[in-house]
Scaffold this motif. Structure first.
Motif, PDB file in Angstrom:
ATOM      1  N   ALA A 131      71.826 -33.340  52.015  1.00  0.00           N
ATOM      2  CA  ALA A 131      72.448 -32.683  53.163  1.00  0.00           C
ATOM      3  C   ALA A 131      73.187 -31.414  52.728  1.00  0.00           C
ATOM      4  CB  ALA A 131      73.412 -33.639  53.868  1.00  0.00           C
ATOM      5  N   ARG A 132      73.846 -31.465  51.588  1.00  0.00           N
ATOM      6  CA  ARG A 132      74.535 -30.266  51.103  1.00  0.00           C
ATOM      7  C   ARG A 132      73.552 -29.163  50.744  1.00  0.00           C
ATOM      8  NH1 ARG A 132      77.693 -33.711  46.953  1.00  0.00           N
ATOM      9  NH2 ARG A 132      78.732 -35.119  48.427  1.00  0.00           N
ATOM     10  N   VAL A 133      72.426 -29.540  50.145  1.00  0.00           N
ATOM     11  CA  VAL A 133      71.408 -28.548  49.805  1.00  0.00           C
ATOM     12  C   VAL A 133      70.886 -27.883  51.078  1.00  0.00           C
ATOM     13  CG1 VAL A 133      69.107 -28.215  48.819  1.00  0.00           C
ATOM     14  CG2 VAL A 133      70.762 -29.707  47.665  1.00  0.00           C
ATOM     15  N   TRP A 134      70.549 -28.684  52.087  1.00  0.00           N
ATOM     16  CA  TRP A 134      70.070 -28.115  53.351  1.00  0.00           C
ATOM     17  C   TRP A 134      71.118 -27.191  53.961  1.00  0.00           C
ATOM     18  CZ3 TRP A 134      68.126 -33.535  55.168  1.00  0.00           C
ATOM     19  CH2 TRP A 134      66.801 -33.711  54.751  1.00  0.00           C
ATOM     20  N   ARG A 135      72.375 -27.612  53.887  1.00  0.00           N
ATOM     21  CA  ARG A 135      73.430 -26.834  54.550  1.00  0.00           C
ATOM     22  C   ARG A 135      73.671 -25.497  53.860  1.00  0.00           C
ATOM     23  NH1 ARG A 135      79.613 -28.914  55.834  1.00  0.00           N
ATOM     24  NH2 ARG A 135      80.029 -27.453  57.539  1.00  0.00           N
ATOM     25  N   ILE A 136      73.684 -25.478  52.510  1.00  0.00           N
ATOM     26  CA  ILE A 136      73.913 -24.214  51.820  1.00  0.00           C
ATOM     27  C   ILE A 136      72.737 -23.278  52.024  1.00  0.00           C
ATOM     28  CG2 ILE A 136      72.980 -24.849  49.541  1.00  0.00           C
ATOM     29  CD1 ILE A 136      76.257 -22.942  50.068  1.00  0.00           C
ATOM     30  N   ARG A 137      71.526 -23.818  52.132  1.00  0.00           N
ATOM     31  CA  ARG A 137      70.366 -22.974  52.442  1.00  0.00           C
ATOM     32  C   ARG A 137      70.508 -22.332  53.823  1.00  0.00           C
ATOM     33  NH1 ARG A 137      65.737 -27.351  50.747  1.00  0.00           N
ATOM     34  NH2 ARG A 137      65.818 -27.067  48.471  1.00  0.00           N
ATOM     35  N   ARG A 138      70.958 -23.123  54.776  1.00  0.00           N
ATOM     36  CA  ARG A 138      71.137 -22.561  56.126  1.00  0.00           C
ATOM     37  C   ARG A 138      72.195 -21.467  56.123  1.00  0.00           C
ATOM     38  NH1 ARG A 138      70.895 -28.089  57.742  1.00  0.00           N
ATOM     39  NH2 ARG A 138      73.161 -28.121  58.004  1.00  0.00           N
ATOM     40  N   GLU A 139      73.244 -21.661  55.354  1.00  0.00           N
ATOM     41  CA  GLU A 139      74.340 -20.704  55.334  1.00  0.00           C
ATOM     42  C   GLU A 139      73.951 -19.373  54.691  1.00  0.00           C
ATOM     43  OE1 GLU A 139      77.473 -20.730  56.582  1.00  0.00           O
ATOM     44  OE2 GLU A 139      76.858 -22.559  57.635  1.00  0.00           O
ATOM     45  N   LEU A 140      73.189 -19.429  53.600  1.00  0.00           N
ATOM     46  CA  LEU A 140      72.950 -18.223  52.806  1.00  0.00           C
ATOM     47  C   LEU A 140      71.514 -17.709  52.874  1.00  0.00           C
ATOM     48  CD1 LEU A 140      75.182 -18.991  49.695  1.00  0.00           C
ATOM     49  CD2 LEU A 140      75.701 -17.589  51.691  1.00  0.00           C
ATOM     50  N   GLY A 141      70.614 -18.471  53.450  1.00  0.00           N
ATOM     51  CA  GLY A 141      69.290 -17.946  53.722  1.00  0.00           C
ATOM     52  C   GLY A 141      68.358 -17.892  52.519  1.00  0.00           C
ATOM     53  N   GLU A 142      67.276 -17.149  52.686  1.00  0.00           N
ATOM     54  CA  GLU A 142      66.172 -17.175  51.733  1.00  0.00           C
ATOM     55  C   GLU A 142      66.505 -16.515  50.399  1.00  0.00           C
ATOM     56  OE1 GLU A 142      62.789 -15.472  53.605  1.00  0.00           O
ATOM     57  OE2 GLU A 142      62.567 -17.098  55.072  1.00  0.00           O
ATOM     58  N   ARG A 143      67.518 -15.659  50.358  1.00  0.00           N
ATOM     59  CA  ARG A 143      67.880 -15.031  49.076  1.00  0.00           C
ATOM     60  C   ARG A 143      68.382 -16.049  48.063  1.00  0.00           C
ATOM     61  NH1 ARG A 143      72.283 -10.597  49.713  1.00  0.00           N
ATOM     62  NH2 ARG A 143      72.218 -10.767  47.434  1.00  0.00           N
ATOM     63  N   LEU A 144      68.965 -17.130  48.547  1.00  0.00           N
ATOM     64  CA  LEU A 144      69.603 -18.094  47.657  1.00  0.00           C
ATOM     65  C   LEU A 144      68.577 -18.979  46.965  1.00  0.00           C
ATOM     66  CD1 LEU A 144      72.288 -19.437  46.672  1.00  0.00           C
ATOM     67  CD2 LEU A 144      71.957 -21.068  48.545  1.00  0.00           C
ATOM     68  N   ALA A 145      68.660 -19.060  45.636  1.00  0.00           N
ATOM     69  CA  ALA A 145      67.886 -20.045  44.886  1.00  0.00           C
ATOM     70  C   ALA A 145      68.631 -21.375  44.909  1.00  0.00           C
ATOM     71  CB  ALA A 145      67.700 -19.578  43.446  1.00  0.00           C
TER      72      ALA A 145
END
Length: 238
Positions: A131-145
């Motif tokens: 859930a944390r992985v999904w949430r940080i992806r939503r917050e920071l978008g495709e640039r984030l690895a």
């Protein structure tokens, strides 16, 4: 990758996730550091593994229940202050950081620090919590690895079909309990998807050689001295 800065290097004993440890790893020539993140009750993000201060500092208490004004008084091994994420990013602008978010309340504050410091391209963010992985992806978008979350790792490990995930890498143990996580099939499928595989926490030179021979892309270690020696021996230290 220097795990908590290389927590079991003889020069760092007792100083995990401290500036002392991070600077020591960088001084050895490491370009990739691993650290953990917690947020205080007022949303300040610190580089720290445990949810409590007790084990490695001279103070006690649950980090998420304490304000930064109290947490900043703690000293790692009685001497070193706990570093802020922002301080680590500022001190090592040319170093890549692997960030493991350890609690739910750390996701949004971490995203804010990375946005504010324009450091999204400097980091890879992971967590044991899908859930944390999904949430940080939503917050920071495709640039984030990001690393794969646990559900994504399980699907790729046990279901031999193509997994559509934006994650950049799998960061896994060889074995978890009685389950062998790293297998030739998993490594093959990950590479077919263009994903890297990083294995933690590897502190034995024989295991380092074996995993590198198997084709893993990265090793996460507490023994930064031993991994450096192995990579020099193999002609892979640059």
């Amino acid at each position: 990758m220097a795990h908590r800065g290389g927590a079991l290097h003889p020069a760092n004993l007792g100083y995990e996730n401290s500036m002392h440890a991070f600077e020591h790893a960088v001084g050895l020539g490491y370009r990739y550091l691993e650290t953990d993140l917690h947020a205080t009750s007022d949303g300040v993000v610190i580089a720290f593994h445990d949810h409590r201060l007790d084990r490695v500092t001279d103070r006690a208490g649950v980090i998420s229940q304490l304000p930064w004004s109290e947490v900043k008084k703690a000293r790692i091994n009685g001497h070193e202050p706990i570093p802020l994420l922002s301080e680590v990013l500022e001190r090592f602008p040319a170093i890549r950081l692997n960030l493991d978010i350890k609690a739910d309340n750390g996701v949004l504050p971490t995203a804010e620090v990375l946005r504010k410091m324009d450091a999204i391209d400097q980091v890879c963010v992971s967590s044991f919590s899908q859930a944390r992985v999904w949430r940080i992806r939503r917050e920071l978008g495709e640039r984030l690895a990001t690393g794969f979350g646990q559900q994504e790792i399980a699907r790729l490990r046990f279901a031999p079909f193509r997994l559509n995930s934006p994650g950049a890498c799998l960061q896994i143990p060889e074995v978890f309990g009685r389950i062998r996580v790293l297998t030739p099939g998993l490594l093959r499928r990950a590479h077919a998807l263009g994903k890297q595989v990083h294995v933690w926490t590897i502190d034995d030179p024989a295991a380092m050689h074996r995993l590198l021979d198997a084709g893993v892309d990265g090793l996460i270690t507490d023994r930064t001295d031993l991994l450096r020696d192995v990579l020099i021996e193999r002609g892979q230290w640059k």
